[in-house]
Design a protein around this motif. Structure first.
Motif, short mmCIF file in Angstrom:
data_model
loop_
_atom_site.label_atom_id
_atom_site.label_comp_id
_atom_site.label_asym_id
_atom_site.label_seq_id
_atom_site.Cartn_x
_atom_site.Cartn_y
_atom_site.Cartn_z
N LYS A 38 39.97 -10.10 -91.55
CA LYS A 38 41.28 -10.77 -91.56
C LYS A 38 42.18 -10.07 -92.48
CE LYS A 38 39.45 -15.39 -91.11
NZ LYS A 38 39.30 -16.60 -91.60
N LEU A 39 41.77 -8.88 -93.04
CA LEU A 39 42.65 -8.17 -94.15
C LEU A 39 43.52 -7.47 -93.33
CD1 LEU A 39 40.01 -6.74 -96.63
CD2 LEU A 39 41.32 -9.00 -97.02
N VAL A 40 44.71 -7.20 -93.86
CA VAL A 40 45.99 -6.37 -93.05
C VAL A 40 45.32 -4.95 -93.01
CG1 VAL A 40 48.22 -5.84 -93.11
CG2 VAL A 40 47.40 -8.13 -94.02
N ASN A 41 45.66 -4.28 -91.83
CA ASN A 41 45.27 -3.02 -91.81
C ASN A 41 43.72 -2.39 -91.57
OD1 ASN A 41 48.12 -2.12 -91.62
ND2 ASN A 41 48.06 -1.44 -93.97
N VAL A 42 43.01 -3.64 -91.23
CA VAL A 42 41.77 -3.38 -91.07
C VAL A 42 41.70 -3.26 -89.40
CG1 VAL A 42 39.40 -4.22 -90.77
CG2 VAL A 42 40.56 -4.63 -93.19
N ARG A 43 41.13 -1.89 -88.99
CA ARG A 43 41.19 -1.63 -87.52
C ARG A 43 39.82 -2.06 -86.97
NH1 ARG A 43 43.66 4.28 -86.98
NH2 ARG A 43 45.51 4.29 -87.87
N TYR A 44 38.77 -2.13 -87.49
CA TYR A 44 37.46 -2.68 -86.81
C TYR A 44 36.59 -2.97 -88.13
CZ TYR A 44 34.91 1.77 -86.89
OH TYR A 44 34.38 2.80 -87.07
N VAL A 45 35.60 -3.94 -87.79
CA VAL A 45 34.44 -4.15 -88.64
C VAL A 45 33.05 -4.30 -87.77
CG1 VAL A 45 33.33 -5.72 -90.31
CG2 VAL A 45 35.84 -5.39 -90.22
N GLU A 46 32.36 -3.65 -88.21
CA GLU A 46 30.95 -3.49 -87.03
C GLU A 46 29.54 -3.55 -87.88
OE1 GLU A 46 29.04 -1.35 -83.10
OE2 GLU A 46 30.81 -0.46 -84.07
N MET A 66 28.98 4.93 -79.85
CA MET A 66 29.96 5.56 -80.93
C MET A 66 30.42 3.81 -81.45
SD MET A 66 31.98 8.80 -79.79
CE MET A 66 32.63 7.99 -78.13
N PHE A 67 31.13 3.87 -82.46
CA PHE A 67 31.50 2.70 -83.06
C PHE A 67 32.49 1.93 -82.04
CE2 PHE A 67 30.84 4.83 -87.25
CZ PHE A 67 29.69 4.16 -87.45
N ASP A 68 32.45 0.84 -82.25
CA ASP A 68 33.15 -0.06 -81.28
C ASP A 68 34.48 -0.26 -81.47
OD1 ASP A 68 33.85 -1.70 -79.05
OD2 ASP A 68 32.62 -3.36 -79.84
N THR A 69 35.51 0.61 -81.34
CA THR A 69 36.81 0.65 -81.97
C THR A 69 37.84 0.27 -80.85
OG1 THR A 69 37.15 2.84 -81.45
CG2 THR A 69 36.10 2.30 -83.63
N GLY A 70 37.21 -0.09 -79.79
CA GLY A 70 38.34 -0.26 -78.41
C GLY A 70 39.39 -1.72 -78.73
N ALA A 71 38.61 -2.63 -79.26
CA ALA A 71 39.26 -3.98 -79.45
C ALA A 71 40.39 -3.86 -80.53
CB ALA A 71 38.07 -4.99 -80.07
#
Length: 399
Positions: free
Chosen positions: A61-69, A156-161
């Motif tokens: 929920k933090l601003v500018n966080v691109r992904y958490v896995e 790889m890390f799931d960054t697509g979302a």
């Protein structure tokens, strides 16, 4: 183990640490690879599945966080770096310490008439075994990075979302991609870490925006060496949030952060690198010393010290290119820690200049992912200043 990729800005480390502090969660290990515009956190925390899931949800929920896995159950390569200084006077004791170092593939980075400083990388079990073996000689000082990790093989890390969500926000309604069809109740739910498309070797040096750089700033020349602080703190929940809060309130943008256990039970050592500011660094140290759980603050900027970082880099690699990449790795004393049909993962330790040089020679092959620790530093008992000696040619100092 959580992997968190963010768009870096001043105070972001403090906000991430605050999520754990407000919930009383203790961070066992924290490694942060920072650049000017982005950062990769690898956080190891204890708790139930529900607790960890809630922490990941709050961080997202933090601003500018691109992904958490959450990569705890994923097959992954895991490494950390440790510098350890032990009593080793010349004679049989030093010989035995050297033999033990060879067994664990450790390297001596400093030696005086009383002590030896060793560098070793590996997983948690190797680090703990090495520390216990050397404990009988007497551990003078110990500093560790947190653990960094990359998934094994082509995964790889799931960054697509994140990229899809941002693209959807910025594009007009008529240009947005159609929504995916609804999933029927009988369709099995896919794992959150879906396999990414395999990058083909020879794609050139066009990479996704989620690839971390090899150093904080590889372009801008730094006029003055940044300040390096080694802070020993009590290992209690929330202490990292207190320390980083001091930097955030004064507008410091941290260039490097490494957190790990120290040589004393129940204590941790935080190594922070911040932009140089002679006028205010003394006041910053005074404010840190006022914190309840801070035991000691040591400034290493102007004293001879050992400085090391650890980097994992995954490169696109076909079978025909594998020999060439292994040869390049040997030049930089990098080690291969994972191989798949289309990728090769390397582990390398050293200073920032070495990381940047390795990245430049690997770029033509296609860099898929990079994970870095922060910088760890330890004072040299030998008193030798490697930067000063680097300017010496014979008996002349090169200005």
């Amino acid at each position: 183990m959580l992997s968190v990729f963010v768009a870096d800005e001043s105070g972001l480390i403090n906000r991430v640490a605050g999520v754990f502090a407000r919930r009383g969660a203790n961070i066992e290990s924290l490694a942060v690879g920072l650049t000017v515009d982005k950062a990769l956190f690898t956080i190891v925390a204890t708790g139930t599945d529900a607790t960890v899931a809630n922490l990941a949800k709050q961080i997202a929920k933090l601003v500018n966080v691109r992904y958490v896995e959450d990569i705890t159950d994923e097959s992954h390569v895991e490494r950390e770096l440790m510098l350890i200084k032990v009593h080793a006077p010349p004679g049989p004791t030093r010989t035995e310490v050297t033999q033990i170092a060879d067994i664990f593939r450790a390297h001596a980075v400093d030696c005086s008439d009383r002590t030896m400083t060793l560098q070793v990388t590996g997983d948690v079990g190797k680090m703990e075994a090495f520390r216990r073996v050397l404990a009988k000689f007497g551990v003078v000082e110990l500093v560790r990075t947190g653990r960094i990790s990359l998934k094994r093989g082509d995964r790889m890390f799931d960054t697509g979302a994140w990229s899809q969500r941002q693209a959807g926000r910025s594009a007009p309604a008529c240009c947005r991609a159609p929504a995916p069809p609804a999933r029927s109740s009988s369709t099995p739910r896919a794992h959150p870490s879906v396999q990414q498309p395999t990058a083909q070797p020879g794609d050139g040096d066009v990479y996704a925006s989620n690839v971390l750089d090899a150093a904080y700033d590889t372009v801008a020349a730094v006029a003055k060496e940044p300040d390096v602080l080694a802070i020993e703190v009590q290992d209690v929940p929330g202490v990292l949030n207190q320390v980083t809060g001091v930097f955030a309130r004064r507008g410091y943008n941290v260039q490097s952060l490494a957190v790990g256990n120290s040589e004393r039970e129940g204590m941790s050592r935080i190594t922070i690198v911040v932009p140089a500011s002679t006028s205010s660094i003394a006041n910053l140290i005074k404010q840190l010393n006022k914190l309840v759980y801070v035991e000691n603050v040591e400034e290493l900027t102007l004293v001879p010290h050992v400085s090391r970082e650890l980097m994992l880099v995954k490169v696109a690699c076909s079978a025909s290119q594998r020999g060439e990449l292994v040869s390049l790795a040997s030049i930089f004393r990098a080690q291969v820690c994972d191989v798949s049909v289309n990728t090769l993962t390397l582990e390398v330790t050293g200073r920032e200049e070495k990381m940047v040089a390795l990245k430049e020679v690997l770029e033509p092959h296609g860099i898929l992912e990079v994970a870095r620790t922060g910088r760890v530093c330890m004072q040299r008992d030998s008193g030798l200043d490697s930067k000063f000696l680097g300017r010496v040619a014979g008996s002349r100092v090169m200005l």
